[in-house]
Scaffold this motif. Sequence first.
Motif, PDB file in Angstrom:
ATOM      1  N   PRO A   1       0.968  -1.315  -0.107  1.00 48.29           N
ATOM      2  CA  PRO A   1      -0.028  -0.059   0.332  1.00 48.29           C
ATOM      3  C   PRO A   1       0.926   1.369   0.044  1.00 48.29           C
ATOM      4  O   PRO A   1       0.092   2.207  -0.200  1.00 48.29           O
ATOM      5  N   LEU A   2       2.117   1.228   0.232  1.00 43.52           N
ATOM      6  CA  LEU A   2       2.975   2.296   0.023  1.00 43.52           C
ATOM      7  C   LEU A   2       2.886   2.935  -1.285  1.00 43.52           C
ATOM      8  O   LEU A   2       3.230   4.327  -1.377  1.00 43.52           O
ATOM      9  N   ALA A   3       2.523   2.188  -2.053  1.00 39.25           N
ATOM     10  CA  ALA A   3       2.523   2.542  -3.504  1.00 39.25           C
ATOM     11  C   ALA A   3       1.257   3.520  -3.712  1.00 39.25           C
ATOM     12  O   ALA A   3       1.283   4.480  -4.715  1.00 39.25           O
ATOM     13  N   ASP A   4       0.184   3.508  -2.909  1.00 36.24           N
ATOM     14  CA  ASP A   4      -0.917   4.401  -2.827  1.00 36.24           C
ATOM     15  C   ASP A   4      -0.432   5.737  -2.558  1.00 36.24           C
ATOM     16  O   ASP A   4      -1.322   6.891  -2.246  1.00 36.24           O
ATOM     17  N   GLN A   5       0.566   5.959  -1.616  1.00 39.58           N
ATOM     18  CA  GLN A   5       1.326   7.179  -0.880  1.00 39.58           C
ATOM     19  C   GLN A   5       2.384   7.882  -1.805  1.00 39.58           C
ATOM     20  O   GLN A   5       2.656   8.878  -1.585  1.00 39.58           O
TER      21      GLN A   5
END
Length: 411
Positions: A58-62
Amino acid sequence: MAIRTTTLTPEQKDRIRRLNWFNEARFGMFIHWGLYSILGRHEWVMNRERIPVEEYEPLADQFKPKPFPARAWAKLAREAGMKYMVMTTKHHEGFCHFNSELTDYCAPKRAAGRDLVAEYVEAARAEGLRVGFYYSMMDWHHPDGARCKKDEKARRRFVDYIHGQVRELCTNYGKVDIMWYDVSWPLDAAGWESAKMNAMVRKLQPDIIINDRSQIPEDFSTPEQHVTASPEGRAWESCMTMNDSWGYHAADNNWKTPRQTVGYLVQAAAGGGNLLFNIGPKADGSIPSESVKVLRAVGAWMAKHGEAIYNSDRAHLEWLPVGQFSVKGHTAYFHAFNYPGSEIAIGGIVNKVVSARWLDTGEPVQFDQKANRLILKGLPEKTPDLIAPVIALECKGTPRQVLGAGCVVLK
Ligand code: GLC
């Protein structure tokens, strides 16, 4: 580099041709940037802290960098005297900065919403720099990345994925100057089908140079965190962090000084190799201010002394307590890191020294040469350069030094 080409095979001649710019360049910028830059605890954070894929992904969504950060990287690289850049297109975490049809785990399809490799290529070209792609073969995110070692179907899928991405990188961004593979765990060269992969790379990019990390030596060696020359005739490049991490690490303040950096650069140049010096931008793409400071200072030194670095030859000269040599043609460049003031004594130079000058101003330097002692005289008491002033000694023939017992008679 003066290499005799008469007895070489067509493949060897082609390698020399492709490596020509690289041997002139001597200094490049490495960029480690990825989702780990958000966490700011080193690019191995996912592995070392055992963060599961479900939590890491989910870091990819930040990850939403500011517009075009690569422009500032490229500008700083040029100002530092660097001639090329190598950016992590995908590090071990598996997240791709480029648009890939083979995964959704890539910048254009996540929060960033754009192709960050395309931005990087455009920025590097705009500053006149050569373009390298770092690509990690090891992949902690891909479900087959580890099991490929024991499961043939998984290996097939994973190798197709890796080759497919390398094909995308070599197809979608125009000319690429360097393919910089990294960590080829867990397969061997046969398992990776590295020979086939690199043949594809060369077909798509006939001028490209390839490093030695796909378990095939290819065009150049990559000593890491130390400057060690490869055997003569083999191109090499030392890669080095500016602190102790490649990726952004908020708590790592062990920065190299400009003087240490120039020291490594001179050492690389003297060994006929390159220094690939790293920055680890923050998640928004900004460069840590300490890195900017170091590179600006190195750039100021390079602006005055670049002649001693670019296109250098391998120096067959010894270290001295006062400093170190680099060599180009018949000129020996003495870098006085420990400047003593008034006089510098250099032992063992076998050639007749024809002239001596300060490299930055061109002003002549007085000298006496008697047998195997060269004394540079009438120098200012205080060092003319806080990192290392450089004196260029024009010699008769290729500079050589003998420091055995006894005197060498000059011809
Ligand atoms: C090592 C590290 C990696 C880094 C690379 C640079 O292989 O695993 O984090 O990117 O060195 O050479």
